[in-house]
Design a protein around this motif. Structure first.
Motif, PDB file in Angstrom:
ATOM      1  N   HIS A 144       1.641   3.372  -0.458  1.00 43.37           N
ATOM      2  CA  HIS A 144       0.802   2.192  -0.621  1.00 43.37           C
ATOM      3  C   HIS A 144      -0.609   2.394  -0.076  1.00 43.37           C
ATOM      4  N   ALA A 145      -0.940   3.604   0.337  1.00 44.85           N
ATOM      5  CA  ALA A 145      -2.258   3.843   0.931  1.00 44.85           C
ATOM      6  C   ALA A 145      -3.387   3.499  -0.037  1.00 44.85           C
ATOM      7  N   TYR A 146      -3.167   3.730  -1.306  1.00 43.34           N
ATOM      8  CA  TYR A 146      -4.222   3.489  -2.296  1.00 43.34           C
ATOM      9  C   TYR A 146      -4.634   2.014  -2.359  1.00 43.34           C
ATOM     10  N   LEU A 147      -3.728   1.097  -1.963  1.00 36.42           N
ATOM     11  CA  LEU A 147      -4.048  -0.325  -2.006  1.00 36.42           C
ATOM     12  C   LEU A 147      -5.154  -0.699  -1.025  1.00 36.42           C
ATOM     13  N   PHE A 148      -5.382   0.172  -0.039  1.00 31.35           N
ATOM     14  CA  PHE A 148      -6.395  -0.101   0.974  1.00 31.35           C
ATOM     15  C   PHE A 148      -7.778   0.405   0.554  1.00 31.35           C
ATOM     16  N   ASP A 149      -7.863   1.069  -0.596  1.00 34.21           N
ATOM     17  CA  ASP A 149      -9.156   1.558  -1.069  1.00 34.21           C
ATOM     18  C   ASP A 149     -10.136   0.395  -1.172  1.00 34.21           C
ATOM     19  N   GLY A 150     -11.299   0.585  -0.640  1.00 39.82           N
ATOM     20  CA  GLY A 150     -12.296  -0.483  -0.605  1.00 39.82           C
ATOM     21  C   GLY A 150     -12.494  -1.026   0.793  1.00 39.82           C
ATOM     22  N   VAL A 151     -11.441  -0.929   1.627  1.00 39.58           N
ATOM     23  CA  VAL A 151     -11.632  -1.208   3.052  1.00 39.58           C
ATOM     24  C   VAL A 151     -12.484  -0.064   3.596  1.00 39.58           C
ATOM     25  N   LYS A 152     -13.452  -0.379   4.402  1.00 38.68           N
ATOM     26  CA  LYS A 152     -14.414   0.618   4.857  1.00 38.68           C
ATOM     27  C   LYS A 152     -13.726   1.864   5.432  1.00 38.68           C
ATOM     28  N   ASN A 153     -14.065   3.007   4.854  1.00 37.77           N
ATOM     29  CA  ASN A 153     -13.587   4.331   5.283  1.00 37.77           C
ATOM     30  C   ASN A 153     -12.093   4.565   5.020  1.00 37.77           C
ATOM     31  N   ALA A 154     -11.419   3.693   4.281  1.00 35.60           N
ATOM     32  CA  ALA A 154      -9.970   3.831   4.093  1.00 35.60           C
ATOM     33  C   ALA A 154      -9.598   5.169   3.453  1.00 35.60           C
ATOM     34  N   GLU A 155     -10.304   5.541   2.406  1.00 35.54           N
ATOM     35  CA  GLU A 155      -9.957   6.778   1.703  1.00 35.54           C
ATOM     36  C   GLU A 155     -10.189   7.997   2.581  1.00 35.54           C
ATOM     37  N   LYS A 156     -11.306   8.022   3.301  1.00 36.27           N
ATOM     38  CA  LYS A 156     -11.609   9.162   4.172  1.00 36.27           C
ATOM     39  C   LYS A 156     -10.611   9.260   5.314  1.00 36.27           C
ATOM     40  N   VAL A 157     -10.177   8.119   5.833  1.00 36.87           N
ATOM     41  CA  VAL A 157      -9.159   8.120   6.888  1.00 36.87           C
ATOM     42  C   VAL A 157      -7.840   8.650   6.339  1.00 36.87           C
ATOM     43  N   ASN A 158      -7.469   8.193   5.161  1.00 38.42           N
ATOM     44  CA  ASN A 158      -6.206   8.595   4.556  1.00 38.42           C
ATOM     45  C   ASN A 158      -6.187  10.084   4.207  1.00 38.42           C
ATOM     46  N   PHE A 159      -7.336  10.658   3.888  1.00 32.46           N
ATOM     47  CA  PHE A 159      -7.424  12.084   3.575  1.00 32.46           C
ATOM     48  C   PHE A 159      -7.691  12.945   4.804  1.00 32.46           C
ATOM     49  N   GLY A 160      -7.714  12.297   5.993  1.00 31.58           N
ATOM     50  CA  GLY A 160      -7.888  13.049   7.231  1.00 31.58           C
ATOM     51  C   GLY A 160      -9.310  13.476   7.515  1.00 31.58           C
ATOM     52  N   LYS A 161     -10.270  12.902   6.796  1.00 26.46           N
ATOM     53  CA  LYS A 161     -11.669  13.288   6.988  1.00 26.46           C
ATOM     54  C   LYS A 161     -12.343  12.496   8.110  1.00 26.46           C
ATOM     55  N   LEU A 162     -11.730  11.354   8.475  1.00 22.23           N
ATOM     56  CA  LEU A 162     -12.228  10.546   9.582  1.00 22.23           C
ATOM     57  C   LEU A 162     -11.048  10.122  10.453  1.00 22.23           C
ATOM     58  N   PRO A 163     -11.275   9.842  11.735  1.00 25.81           N
ATOM     59  CA  PRO A 163     -10.181   9.389  12.610  1.00 25.81           C
ATOM     60  C   PRO A 163      -9.723   7.977  12.239  1.00 25.81           C
ATOM     61  N   LEU A 164      -8.542   7.602  12.672  1.00 24.17           N
ATOM     62  CA  LEU A 164      -8.007   6.271  12.387  1.00 24.17           C
ATOM     63  C   LEU A 164      -8.927   5.173  12.895  1.00 24.17           C
ATOM     64  N   SER A 165      -9.604   5.435  13.996  1.00 25.98           N
ATOM     65  CA  SER A 165     -10.483   4.434  14.601  1.00 25.98           C
ATOM     66  C   SER A 165     -11.684   4.102  13.717  1.00 25.98           C
ATOM     67  N   ARG A 188      -1.688   2.839  10.803  1.00 25.66           N
ATOM     68  CA  ARG A 188      -0.475   3.641  10.669  1.00 25.66           C
ATOM     69  C   ARG A 188      -0.180   3.955   9.203  1.00 25.66           C
ATOM     70  N   THR A 189      -0.355   2.969   8.326  1.00 25.88           N
ATOM     71  CA  THR A 189      -0.115   3.201   6.894  1.00 25.88           C
ATOM     72  C   THR A 189      -1.087   4.227   6.346  1.00 25.88           C
ATOM     73  N   LEU A 190      -2.327   4.202   6.802  1.00 27.35           N
ATOM     74  CA  LEU A 190      -3.344   5.119   6.281  1.00 27.35           C
ATOM     75  C   LEU A 190      -3.366   6.465   6.998  1.00 27.35           C
ATOM     76  N   ASN A 191      -2.586   6.599   8.047  1.00 29.65           N
ATOM     77  CA  ASN A 191      -2.484   7.893   8.721  1.00 29.65           C
ATOM     78  C   ASN A 191      -1.944   8.927   7.729  1.00 29.65           C
ATOM     79  N   PRO A 192      -2.638  10.031   7.500  1.00 26.20           N
ATOM     80  CA  PRO A 192      -2.158  11.027   6.530  1.00 26.20           C
ATOM     81  C   PRO A 192      -0.735  11.510   6.809  1.00 26.20           C
ATOM     82  N   LYS A 193      -0.339  11.507   8.077  1.00 27.22           N
ATOM     83  CA  LYS A 193       1.005  11.962   8.445  1.00 27.22           C
ATOM     84  C   LYS A 193       2.094  11.009   7.943  1.00 27.22           C
TER      85      LYS A 193
END
Length: 533
Positions: free
Chosen positions: A115-136, A105-110
């Motif tokens: 605080h989304a940047y704090l998750f950088d390094g978790v696999k696919n976090a940045e791509k999920v946050n930018f809407g390039k990959l699904p939340l799953s 939910r925190t990384l959902n672009p909507k």
């Protein structure tokens, strides 16, 4: 402000003193939202939420909602075991899925979480946050109710410290779905995982009450039943309430510090919070855009600011003069235990040099084809920030011919909203460290970071910080030196202008014990607080 309740609910302790279970405290800030994913910070609201781990009094991560964890896959996989008795304040169980849902939910672009940047390094976090990959696709999993697995792209040097921060706390999907857009906007429209729940609260309210959470997993160690919180915008009113014994704890500012410097009640609370002058480098006004993107003009204004005057005279002991972009007392060199702040470059970025300021100013104006410049400086309506903004205006206008700074004072919540949306020319803002690491201040200045409100960018800086986030160096000093190199870049380029570090002073009753003051993250922890009279 409402009438403060008197102390009550007393029990006898073994030494015949009374254990008082109600306290009255002042707060540094009001609470804007109870929604973890949308909170700007946590300060005292951190007492409402537990994360996987907890930062103890020795500043070491220890088990909290996770009873244990193990690391595998060369530091790229963390497996947490969720406590059997972990529950939300409404009695719903806290499970591994509660963490999966919260992080997604925190990384959902909507959500637009700061605080989304704090998750950088978790696999696919940045791509999920930018809407390039699904939340799953986020690298988290719940193979069963009590097992929460986190997959990292690469090992993160400070990952266990991150796991103590409330931005990583669980959320109850049932409650979020129930209240929708109004979730977290009222005390009865949220549930909590920490030692306390909140009552009598509304967004930006000046008073609220923390009550002991009856479903908290570690409630046996929570001695307080009730904590009445008071955010008083007038510091003299807060001091008067303390003097009248209606507060057990209050914040001091200005002349108050001088008057109480020898008091036995004086309590020092240095905090890793830096205040900056930020320019909007993507502003639509073409003249201001050229000016704010000109490093010589940014340097010129900075060099007119005497930070020693701010720390020693203007704010009278409530602040520290910065040595660079990162605060003092935050992080220490793994090789020699020296403070990062004592090693960072700083340089002209925090110096006072009127002659050099004028040289840069004339050079900058010539480069942008102007003979004068005027801009609006937005500031929050807090006493200290207003003082500093008036000081900057006076000093800069006096030393830089043709400069006009128009001060715009707005409520704190308005300043925040306009800062996030880019609706400003220049403004004074601040940042507190979420973790005890220099990247807490450096990472938000990366080009694509959601908290880089001024839109400063530097490719080499981005590269150094990206590399320093991870533990892919055999020697930890390599990582440390990359962060020092990045700090030098941002100071030489004046990506943002450091003004002063917060150094808080308080009055505390001698019978008030067990408050934990953190220099990072959630500033105040009341879990182990107690009063004996």
């Amino acid at each position: 402000m409402g009438t403060l309740a008197a102390c009550s609910s007393q029990t006898k302790s073994k030494d015949n003193s009374k254990l008082v279970r109600t306290a009255n405290l002042s707060a540094n800030y009001s609470i804007v939202t109870l929604d973890i994913s949308k909170a700007q910070g946590f300060d005292n609201a951190g007492n409402l939420y537990d994360s996987l781990l907890y930062m103890n009094r020795n500043h070491k991560p220890v088990p909290a909602l996770a009873s244990q964890y193990r690391v595998s896959n060369a530091g790229k996989t963390y497996t947490f075991t969720i406590r059997k008795n972990a529950k939300f304040s409404n009695g719903d169980p806290i499970t591994a899925d509660s963490f999966v849902y919260s992080w997604q939910r925190t990384l959902n672009p909507k959500t637009k979480s700061t605080h989304a940047y704090l998750f950088d390094g978790v696999k696919n976090a940045e791509k999920v946050n930018f809407g390039k990959l699904p939340l799953s696709a986020l690298g988290v999993a719940a193979p069963n109710k009590r097992t929460f697995v986190v997959h990292l792209d690469r090992p993160i040097a400070y990952f266990t410290k991150l796991m103590t921060y409330q931005a990583f706390s669980p959320q109850d999907k049932k409650i979020v779905d129930k209240y929708g857009a109004s979730y977290g906007q009222a005390a009865n429209k949220a549930v909590f995982s920490g030692p306390y729940v909140i009552k009598k609260w509304a967004p930006q309210s000046n008073t609220w009450t923390f009550k002991k959470n009856p479903n908290y997993w570690d409630k046996k160690h929570v001695k307080m039943n009730t904590i009445h919180m008071n955010y008083v915008t007038d510091p003299q009113t807060s001091l008067s309430l303390y003097q009248a014994h209606k507060l057990d704890f209050t914040i001091l500012i200005g002349d108050q510090v001088t008057h109480y410097k020898n008091s036995a009640d004086l309590y020092h609370g240095p905090y890793s919070y830096m205040n900056y002058l930020v320019y909007n480098q993507k502003i639509k006004n073409p003249t201001l855009r050229k000016a704010f993107n000109n490093v010589d003009i940014r340097k010129a204004v900075s060099l007119t600011i005497d930070r020693s005057q701010i720390a020693n005279n203007l704010l009278k002991g409530e602040s520290l003069k910065p040595t660079g972009f990162v605060t003092k007392y935050l992080a220490y060199d793994p090789a020699n235990n020296k403070d990062f702040a004592s090693q960072q470059y700083g340089g002209e970025g925090v110096a006072y040099n009127p002659k050099l300021a004028k040289d840069y100013w004339n050079k900058g104006l010539k480069q942008i084809g102007q003979k004068k410049l005027a801009f609006n400086l937005m500031v929050a309506n807090s006493d200290n920030v207003k003082k500093v903004s008036e000081f900057i205006k006076s000093s800069a206008e006096k030393q830089l011919p043709g400069l006009t700074i128009n001060l715009q004072t707005v409520p704190q919540e308005v300043q925040y909203a306009r800062g996030v949306s880019g609706d400003f020319e220049a403004y004074i803002t601040g940042r507190g460290a979420d973790i005890a690491d220099p990247t807490a201040f450096l990472q938000p200045m990366m080009s694509k970071n959601s908290m880089n409100y001024g839109s400063w960018h530097n490719a080499k800086f981005d590269q150094l910080i990206s590399q320093s986030i991870y533990t892919n160096n055999a020697n930890p000093s390599i990582r440390w030196n990359k962060m020092l190199a990045a700090e030098k870049i941002i100071m030489q380029d004046q990506g943002a202008t450091p003004l002063f570090q917060n150094y808080n002073l308080y009055l505390k009753r001698p019978y008030l014990h067990g408050i934990t003051h953190n220099t990072t993250g959630s500033q105040w922890n009341y879990k182990y607080m107690y009063i004996k009279k």
